[in-house]
Design a protein around this motif. Structure first.
Motif, PDB file in Angstrom:
ATOM      1  N   UNK A   8      67.454   8.193  69.043  1.00 41.05           N
ATOM      2  CA  UNK A   8      67.898   9.257  69.945  1.00 41.05           C
ATOM      3  C   UNK A   8      67.265   9.158  71.334  1.00 41.05           C
ATOM      4  N   UNK A   9      66.105   8.515  71.437  1.00 40.52           N
ATOM      5  CA  UNK A   9      65.470   8.378  72.754  1.00 40.52           C
ATOM      6  C   UNK A   9      66.292   7.473  73.668  1.00 40.52           C
ATOM      7  N   UNK A  10      67.246   6.745  73.109  1.00 38.42           N
ATOM      8  CA  UNK A  10      68.109   5.883  73.916  1.00 38.42           C
ATOM      9  C   UNK A  10      69.286   6.648  74.518  1.00 38.42           C
ATOM     10  N   UNK A  11      69.524   7.863  74.062  1.00 35.81           N
ATOM     11  CA  UNK A  11      70.682   8.634  74.524  1.00 35.81           C
ATOM     12  C   UNK A  11      70.694   8.828  76.045  1.00 35.81           C
ATOM     13  N   UNK A  12      69.576   9.194  76.677  1.00 38.55           N
ATOM     14  CA  UNK A  12      69.616   9.327  78.147  1.00 38.55           C
ATOM     15  C   UNK A  12      69.970   8.006  78.841  1.00 38.55           C
ATOM     16  N   UNK A  13      69.440   6.909  78.347  1.00 37.30           N
ATOM     17  CA  UNK A  13      69.776   5.600  78.929  1.00 37.30           C
ATOM     18  C   UNK A  13      71.260   5.300  78.745  1.00 37.30           C
TER      19      UNK A  13
END
Length: 91
Positions: A8-13
């Protein structure tokens, strides 16, 4: 079924990359200069590569590490094989 790590930490990217792609689409629609479009395409490619490497790193630290810790050589070898196939596709 085994639990997979969260990405989920990749969602902003991913959202930024989607925004970049929308911008490129708009540039093409407006007939902007080819070199400017290519520059933006290169930026998107770089962003995707960064996301891809982060997911791969998480996989290696989590899934592959678990296989090694539990001593399941078959599962470990299978996961190493999957990673090798992925890396070969990048050539």
């Amino acid at each position: 079924m085994s639990e997979h790590p969260s990405h989920t930490e990749e969602t902003p990217r991913l959202n930024r990359t989607i925004g970049q792609l929308e911008g490129i689409k708009r540039m093409i629609g407006e007939g902007q200069y080819c070199v400017d479009i290519l520059t933006q395409l290169r930026a998107v490619r770089s962003a995707i590569k960064t996301i891809e490497l982060s997911v791969l790193e998480t996989h290696m630290k989590s899934c592959l590490a678990k296989s090694c810790q539990c001593g399941d050589e078959t599962q470990r070898d299978q996961q190493i094989g999957e990673i090798m196939l992925l890396l070969k596709k990048y050539e």
